[in-house]
Structures are given as structure tokens and as C-alpha cells.
Motif scaffolding. Structure first.
Motif, PDB file in Angstrom:
ATOM      1  N   SER A 184      39.436  27.908  50.933  1.00  0.00           N
ATOM      2  CA  SER A 184      38.915  29.205  50.519  1.00  0.00           C
ATOM      3  C   SER A 184      38.228  29.046  49.172  1.00  0.00           C
ATOM      4  CB  SER A 184      40.060  30.227  50.417  1.00  0.00           C
ATOM      5  OG  SER A 184      39.560  31.519  50.110  1.00  0.00           O
TER       6      SER A 184
ATOM      7  N   THR B 132      33.824  35.937  48.645  1.00  0.00           N
ATOM      8  CA  THR B 132      34.831  34.970  49.084  1.00  0.00           C
ATOM      9  C   THR B 132      34.404  34.235  50.354  1.00  0.00           C
ATOM     10  OG1 THR B 132      35.976  36.690  50.344  1.00  0.00           O
ATOM     11  CG2 THR B 132      36.699  36.325  48.078  1.00  0.00           C
TER      12      THR B 132
ATOM     13  N   TYR C 249      36.269  31.642  53.552  1.00  0.00           N
ATOM     14  CA  TYR C 249      37.488  31.123  54.158  1.00  0.00           C
ATOM     15  C   TYR C 249      37.134  30.130  55.262  1.00  0.00           C
ATOM     16  CZ  TYR C 249      39.755  35.081  51.879  1.00  0.00           C
ATOM     17  OH  TYR C 249      40.213  35.985  50.946  1.00  0.00           O
ATOM     18  N   SER C 250      37.988  29.131  55.407  1.00  0.00           N
ATOM     19  CA  SER C 250      37.826  28.248  56.551  1.00  0.00           C
ATOM     20  C   SER C 250      38.309  28.973  57.800  1.00  0.00           C
ATOM     21  CB  SER C 250      38.614  26.964  56.357  1.00  0.00           C
ATOM     22  OG  SER C 250      40.002  27.226  56.396  1.00  0.00           O
TER      23      SER C 250
ATOM     24  N   ASN D 188      41.355  31.892  58.071  1.00  0.00           N
ATOM     25  CA  ASN D 188      40.771  33.227  58.022  1.00  0.00           C
ATOM     26  C   ASN D 188      41.701  34.234  58.695  1.00  0.00           C
ATOM     27  OD1 ASN D 188      38.758  35.066  57.363  1.00  0.00           O
ATOM     28  ND2 ASN D 188      37.718  34.831  59.324  1.00  0.00           N
TER      29      ASN D 188
ATOM     30  N   THR E 236      44.452  35.013  51.704  1.00  0.00           N
ATOM     31  CA  THR E 236      43.585  35.877  50.911  1.00  0.00           C
ATOM     32  C   THR E 236      43.446  35.304  49.511  1.00  0.00           C
ATOM     33  OG1 THR E 236      44.332  37.831  52.134  1.00  0.00           O
ATOM     34  CG2 THR E 236      43.207  38.200  50.039  1.00  0.00           C
TER      35      THR E 236
ATOM     36  N   LEU F  45      45.953  32.411  45.720  1.00  0.00           N
ATOM     37  CA  LEU F  45      45.785  32.240  47.157  1.00  0.00           C
ATOM     38  C   LEU F  45      47.061  32.746  47.822  1.00  0.00           C
ATOM     39  CD1 LEU F  45      43.846  31.159  49.356  1.00  0.00           C
ATOM     40  CD2 LEU F  45      45.205  29.048  49.336  1.00  0.00           C
TER      41      LEU F  45
END
Length: 119
Positions: A49, A58, A60-61, A65, A69, A81
């Protein structure tokens, strides 16, 4: 001194949660992005992330995902994280890193924090 210090790792059961912190110093927070990466034993390091300081956008991978967060506290110059619904495959050393912007090459790495998820 420019520094990144991770904390918050530990051992948790599958389905549990952890919150990692990346405390930064020596950076102008608006001018950088902070990314979280992880490396499991025998595997390559992968991006998890990232958050851009300039606008809070932001990334995310796919594998995290909806479960993880990323957020930032500008006053504390700390990036978090939040990891929920953890799975054994999330077990890895987690690193935070500074980048010029998300998805750019990493400029500096933190020392890493171990996350272990038991089944």
C-alpha cells in the motif's frame, strides 16, 4: 536526521487485526509518499500500500485491497497500516519506505517489523 521507524508487528491469529505505524522524521511530509512493503521467507519484496503526502491519495495491492487501510497523521508525521481479516499468507516482514510519489522508486527503507499470522 532522516529516519523511518516501524512498529506494531506481532503474532496474531487468522482473522485478527494489527496496526502498523511508520514514524517519520526529517521529511517534509507533503513532499513524499510513504509506502508499505512486505517480504515473506523465500519470496521477493512486494508493495502492499502507499499514500501520497501531497493529496492523501492511496494505492493498494490486489491481495490486500478491502482488508488493509493506509492513513496518515500529518501532525505526528506518522503513517499507519490497519490490517484486518489477516491471513496466514500475510505473514512477512513489513517495511515502510519513502518515495517521491507512490509507485516511484524507493528512496529510503525502514528497518522492518515482523507480522506473523497463525492458522
Amino acid at each position: 536526521e532522516v529516519q523511518l521507524v516501524e512498529s506494531g508487528g506481532g503474532l496474531v491469529q487468522a482473522g485478527g487485526s494489527l496496526r502498523l505505524s511508520c514514524a517519520t522524521s526529517g521529511f517534509s511530509f507533503d513532499d513524499i509518499a510513504i509506502g508499505w512493503f512486505r517480504q515473506a521467507p523465500g519470496k521477493e519484496r512486494e508493495g502492499v500500500s502507499c499514500i501520497n503526502g501531497v493529496d492523501g491519495s492511496t494505492h493498494y495491492s490486489h491481495s490486500v485491497n478491502g482488508r488493509f487501510t493506509i492513513s496518515s497523521d500529518y501532525a505526528k508525521k506518522t503513517v499507519y497500516l490497519q490490517m484486518n481479516s489477516l491471513k496466514p499468507e500475510d505473514t512477512a516482514v513489513y517495511y515502510c519506505a519513502s518515495e517521491r510519489e507512490c509507485l516511484a522508486p524507493v528512496d529510503m527503507w525502514g528497518q522492518g517489523t515482523q507480522v506473523t499470522v497463525s492458522s
